[in-house]
Design an enzyme around this catalytic site. Structure first.
Site, PDB file in Angstrom:
ATOM      1  N   LYS A  15       0.828  -1.208   0.000  1.00 50.47           N
ATOM      2  CA  LYS A  15       0.000   0.000   0.000  1.00 50.47           C
ATOM      3  C   LYS A  15       0.865   1.262   0.000  1.00 50.47           C
ATOM      4  CE  LYS A  15      -2.038  -1.108   3.870  1.00 50.47           C
ATOM      5  NZ  LYS A  15      -1.297  -2.378   4.138  1.00 50.47           N
ATOM      6  N   ARG A  91      -9.741   0.092   9.108  1.00 49.22           N
ATOM      7  CA  ARG A  91      -9.239  -1.238   9.454  1.00 49.22           C
ATOM      8  C   ARG A  91     -10.288  -2.088  10.150  1.00 49.22           C
ATOM      9  NH1 ARG A  91      -3.503   0.154   9.113  1.00 49.22           N
ATOM     10  NH2 ARG A  91      -2.259  -1.719   9.395  1.00 49.22           N
ATOM     11  N   ARG A 125      11.457  -5.436   5.190  1.00 45.36           N
ATOM     12  CA  ARG A 125      11.218  -4.009   4.921  1.00 45.36           C
ATOM     13  C   ARG A 125      12.221  -3.128   5.665  1.00 45.36           C
ATOM     14  NH1 ARG A 125       5.238  -1.750   5.409  1.00 45.36           N
ATOM     15  NH2 ARG A 125       5.348  -2.705   7.484  1.00 45.36           N
ATOM     16  N   ARG A 158      11.283  -1.191  11.201  1.00 43.15           N
ATOM     17  CA  ARG A 158      10.197  -0.872  12.130  1.00 43.15           C
ATOM     18  C   ARG A 158      10.133  -1.889  13.255  1.00 43.15           C
ATOM     19  NH1 ARG A 158       4.877   0.250   8.526  1.00 43.15           N
ATOM     20  NH2 ARG A 158       4.015  -0.960  10.247  1.00 43.15           N
ATOM     21  N   ARG A 169      -0.086  -9.164  13.264  1.00 43.11           N
ATOM     22  CA  ARG A 169      -0.772  -8.120  12.482  1.00 43.11           C
ATOM     23  C   ARG A 169      -1.612  -8.733  11.370  1.00 43.11           C
ATOM     24  NH1 ARG A 169       4.337  -5.369  10.950  1.00 43.11           N
ATOM     25  NH2 ARG A 169       3.146  -4.053   9.532  1.00 43.11           N
TER      26      ARG A 169
END
Ligand code: ADP
Ligand code: ADP
Ligand code: ZN
Length: 214
Positions: A15, A91, A125, A158, A169
């Site tokens: 996203k 969400r 990431r 992160r 998640r």
């Protein structure tokens, strides 16, 4: 009027990556609750009498930050935006209901990516601490390890991109956010995009969908 774009997808679906391109190509604002909350992880929300006293405590566990906190961030950001791509919200179905009272959407995109691909994307990431550009150690590495191509800033991982928190998640996504995707699908608004190709391949479909629908 500039387009109102919503981009949905699981954690790690791409996203943020596709939103950055939408911003460059269509000149809209990137409204992202994840970045907004990361900038306010230590904000005192104790007056709300919830389980934790800061957004960061929810985020580091992979749980959703309570709606009261998130709704307000989105409402303010959308009021200030002249066209937007909204990323990370809604969400859950309550947030989707709140959003429908705040604004109208021109196009709702859904990036479809399989769960085992998601975990690899999340754990690899890396994000620039200066400009927010996103990389992947394997799938889109910077020219020099640990250094941003765009601005020379340091890249970091992160805190919620560990394998354990990534899996949590994804579980939270399946429970709370998958019904949101179904909701827009039933409304006939959902444009499903295969999110498993290369970033360029996904972008070809995303930009087509925006041009056709917005
Ligand atoms: P989201 O915002 O949905 O969590 P990101 O855009 O941050 O997802 O992407 C998650 C990770 O996957 C990042 O490391 C990014 O570089 C990488 N990535 C994004 N799109 C692709 C793609 N099409 N193929 C491979 N890796 C991708
Ligand atoms: P992702 O890579 O999973 O798309 P985000 O950056 O969008 O991650 O979100 C990171 C964290 O911020 C979430 O795990 C959650 O704790 C919190 N968060 C972001 N957006 C929302 C939202 N709309 N409602 C509740 N919590 C949110
Ligand atoms: Zn940078």
């Amino acid at each position: 009027m500039e387009p109102h774009i919503l981009i949905l997808g699981a954690p790690g679906a791409g996203k943020g990556t596709q939103s950055d391109r939408i911003v460059s190509e269509f000149g809209v604002d990137h409204v992202t609750t994840g970045d907004a909350l990361r900038g306010n992880k230590e904000m005192d929300i104790s007056h709300l009498g919830l389980e934790y006293d800061t957004p960061g405590e929810y985020m580091d566990k992979g749980e959703l930050v309570p709606d009261a906190v998130v709704n307000e961030i989105v409402e303010t950001a959308l009021e200030e935006a002249d066209g937007y791509v909204l990323d990370g919200y809604p969400r859950n179905l309550e947030q989707a209901q709140t959003l429908s009272e705040m604004t109208d959407l021109d196009v709702v995109l859904y990036l479809d990516v399989d769960e085992d691909v998601l975990v690899d994307r999340l754990t690899g990431r890396r994000v620039c601490e200066e400009c927010g550009a996103t990389y992947h150690v394997e799938f889109s590495p910077p020219e020099q390890a640990g250094v941003c191509d765009e601005c020379g800033g340091d890249l970091y991982q992160r805190e919620d991109d560990t394998e354990e928190t990534a899996r949590e998640r994804i579980r939270v996504y399946e429970e709370n956010t998958a019904p949101v995707v179904e909701f827009y699908d039933e409304e006939g608004q959902l444009v499903r995009v295969d999110g498993e190709g290369s970033p360029d391949e996904v972008w070809a479909d995303v930009s087509d969908a925006v041009e056709t629908n917005a």
